[in-house]
Design a protein around this motif. Structure first.
Motif, PDB file in Angstrom:
ATOM      1  N   TRP A  50      48.223  46.246  20.113  1.00 11.72           N
ATOM      2  CA  TRP A  50      49.019  45.044  20.349  1.00 11.72           C
ATOM      3  C   TRP A  50      48.292  44.176  21.363  1.00 11.72           C
ATOM      4  O   TRP A  50      47.931  44.630  22.450  1.00 11.72           O
ATOM      5  CB  TRP A  50      50.410  45.433  20.853  1.00 11.72           C
ATOM      6  N   GLN A 102      56.319  45.215  29.115  1.00 10.69           N
ATOM      7  CA  GLN A 102      56.171  45.298  27.658  1.00 10.69           C
ATOM      8  C   GLN A 102      55.855  46.722  27.220  1.00 10.69           C
ATOM      9  O   GLN A 102      56.397  47.214  26.218  1.00 10.69           O
ATOM     10  CB  GLN A 102      55.077  44.332  27.213  1.00 10.69           C
ATOM     11  N   PRO A 104      49.028  40.748  23.076  1.00 10.75           N
ATOM     12  CA  PRO A 104      49.813  39.551  23.351  1.00 10.75           C
ATOM     13  C   PRO A 104      48.983  38.508  24.098  1.00 10.75           C
ATOM     14  O   PRO A 104      48.151  38.840  24.944  1.00 10.75           O
ATOM     15  CB  PRO A 104      50.949  40.087  24.231  1.00 10.75           C
ATOM     16  N   ASP A 140      51.743  35.859  13.221  1.00  7.49           N
ATOM     17  CA  ASP A 140      50.986  36.018  14.473  1.00  7.49           C
ATOM     18  C   ASP A 140      50.063  34.825  14.726  1.00  7.49           C
ATOM     19  O   ASP A 140      48.928  34.984  15.189  1.00  7.49           O
ATOM     20  CB  ASP A 140      50.153  37.315  14.459  1.00  7.49           C
ATOM     21  N   ASP A 181      57.723  44.427  17.142  1.00  2.00           N
ATOM     22  CA  ASP A 181      57.443  42.998  17.265  1.00  2.00           C
ATOM     23  C   ASP A 181      58.710  42.223  17.618  1.00  2.00           C
ATOM     24  O   ASP A 181      58.675  41.299  18.446  1.00  2.00           O
ATOM     25  CB  ASP A 181      56.837  42.474  15.957  1.00  2.00           C
ATOM     26  N   ASN A 216      52.589  37.360  19.900  1.00  2.00           N
ATOM     27  CA  ASN A 216      52.240  38.730  19.531  1.00  2.00           C
ATOM     28  C   ASN A 216      51.165  38.753  18.455  1.00  2.00           C
ATOM     29  O   ASN A 216      51.245  38.013  17.469  1.00  2.00           O
ATOM     30  CB  ASN A 216      53.473  39.476  19.018  1.00  2.00           C
TER      31      ASN A 216
END
Length: 485
Positions: A11, A31, A13, A151, A89, A99
């Motif tokens: 992931w 997170q 971000p 995304d 998500d 994201n």
């Protein structure tokens, strides 16, 4: 190629370039706690900032979190990795955070080969960073309307805060202070100056001196930093220099001699090639690029273009080689083309099964089709051999070959081939069905490869048992009429 399931997720971000290190660290910790609470997640490891290598130029506003899932036998029935990632998500949707989901190994390969860390990226080239950022944001807004785009993130080039200290030459000259002396104070008091090194075993550590944080953490404190004049007077830095906070680029990327901005995105629910073709048309119609600026589509799409160009050469060569071998066998172009008709019939069944199972065309699919072409033609050759032997026996009979005996011979040959053909198809299907049921790592590669063979063998069975004898009969009847005339 179909994406390999690494059984982990990555992931990435993206936040605003002006975010501070402490804020970014706190946000990443929060997170990662959200991810760790998911029942399907086993462990979470986050990294922020760039590593100690030139191959990973990650800014502060981009963090990387490796998510390791629990074994699949511990998941609830019917739950998939995509379901888990969509659930995560949704939990991680926060204002100001974009994201981006990918996989660790896939991400590194993409970054090294194309510089894009998502499936698809649009590179915007030009000479002015502000214009590049403006066009990138415009492209991002437009791509939101293209089905399959997820995304989406246009990289923020500018917006990072910088401390700018510019010496006032006139004011400094009144006190007899040179610009070099002002810069030495800035380096020593604020940036830190290496005085010496300490050696511990094989390691060397610099010994650095600078003001304590309380004297340099705000603009007022920086303005009160003292600079010694030749007369011995201590002059505050704010009287001989302009100190202010300005915004600038967080990271400058260049390629092919031009500055570069990127728009990142992943594709879900459709094939990457079809998405890019659609997105290209939309962007070309709605985005006007200034002179000297241009776009370039990159990411995994580049691999697809290379594979497509290679397959456009390989597949015709395969068909030509098959035809040449058939011609060498029969010494007749007509017979060779007759047997080669097994290819389009096999292609039909493979495409229908691909459509039914929802697989997109990929390199693995075309490799399966190439294997199918050879198998289908081989069974056609064997059928023709059975038919020719049966007709040869009728020709050697006392009454000779007539239209009625030709039909009888074709019927006998086709019936003799019925059981071997059914056994061949059953063997292929039985050998490939375990692949279609598999859920282990690598199955996502093998299933698209096996699907064309399964579907094509069924349709080629119909062709070889029904169509091939009919075409063979028509050819021999035409030859028989010529002989009688």
């Amino acid at each position: 190629m179909p994406p390999l399931d690494e059984e982990t997720a990555m992931w990435m971000p993206m936040t605003d370039p002006s975010i501070s290190l402490s804020t970014a660290t706190g946000l990443m910790r929060r997170q990662d706690e959200i991810i760790a609470r998911d029942p399907a997640v086993e462990s979470v490891i986050g990294k922020i900032g760039r590593a100690d290598t030139s191959t990973d130029p990650a800014p502060i506003n981009m963090s990387e979190t490796i998510v390791t899932f629990k074994p699949k036998d511990q998941w609830p029935a019917g739950l998939t990795k995509d379901d888990i990632m969509q659930r995560l998500d949704a939990k991680l949707r926060m204002p100001g955070v974009t994201n981006i989901w990918t996989q660790p190994i896939r991400n590194r390969i993409d970054m090294l080969s194309t510089g894009i860390r998502t499936q698809v990226g649009v590179k915007v080239f030009g000479t002015d960073l502000t214009t590049i950022e403006k066009k990138s944001a415009e492209i991002e807004r437009i791509l939101h309307d293209v089905p399959g785009a997820v995304d989406l993130y246009a990289e923020k080039i500018t917006g990072a805060p910088y401390l700018e200290i510019k010496a006032n030459r006139t004011a400094a000259a009144r006190f007899g202070i040179s610009v070099g002396e002002v810069q030495d104070v800035i380096e020593t008091a604020i940036g830190g100056k290496n005085l010496t090194f300490t050696i511990e075993g094989r390691q060397r550590f610099p010994v650095r001196v600078r003001y304590a944080r309380d004297f340099r953490e705000d603009l007022e404190g920086l303005r009160n930093v003292l600079v010694a004049a030749p007369s011995g007077t201590q002059i505050p830095l704010g009287q001989i220099a302009d100190i202010r906070i300005v915004t600038g680029p967080s990271m400058i990327s260049s390629e092919n001699g031009l500055l570069r901005g990127t728009v990142l995105m992943n594709v879900r629910g459709r094939d990457v090639g079809g998405f890019v073709d659609n997105a290209k048309r939309v962007v070309a119609q709605r985005v006007a690029m200034p002179p000297g600026y241009y776009l370039e589509w990159s990411g995994q799409y580049e691999n697809q273009i290379r594979a497509k160009e290679r397959l456009q050469i390989v597949i015709p060569i395969v068909l030509v080689v098959i035809f040449a071998l058939l011609y060498m066998t029969y010494r007749s172009a007509r017979e060779a083309l007759h047997v080669l008709l097994a290819v389009p019939f096999a292609l039909t069944g493979g495409i229908m099964l691909l459509k039914f199972l929802g697989y997109n065309f990929s390199v693995a699919v075309w490799v399966g089709f190439i294997a199918l072409f050879g198998t289908a033609v081989q069974t056609g050759v064997v059928m023709v051999i059975y038919l020719e032997e049966a007709v040869a026996r009728k020709t050697a009979a006392p009454e000779g070959l007539t239209r009625e005996t030709l039909h009888q011979g074709v019927m006998e040959g086709a019936l003799l081939r019925l059981r071997p053909k059914l056994m061949t198809v059953a063997t292929v299907v039985a050998g490939l069905l375990p692949i279609m049921w598999s859920t282990r790592t690598g199955a996502e590669f093998m299933k698209p490869l096996a699907t064309p063979v399964l579907g094509g063998m069924v349709s080629s069975l119909i062709h070889v048992l029904i169509v091939t004898p009919v075409i063979f009969t028509a050819i021999r009847e035409r030859e028989l009429r010529r002989q009688n005339d």
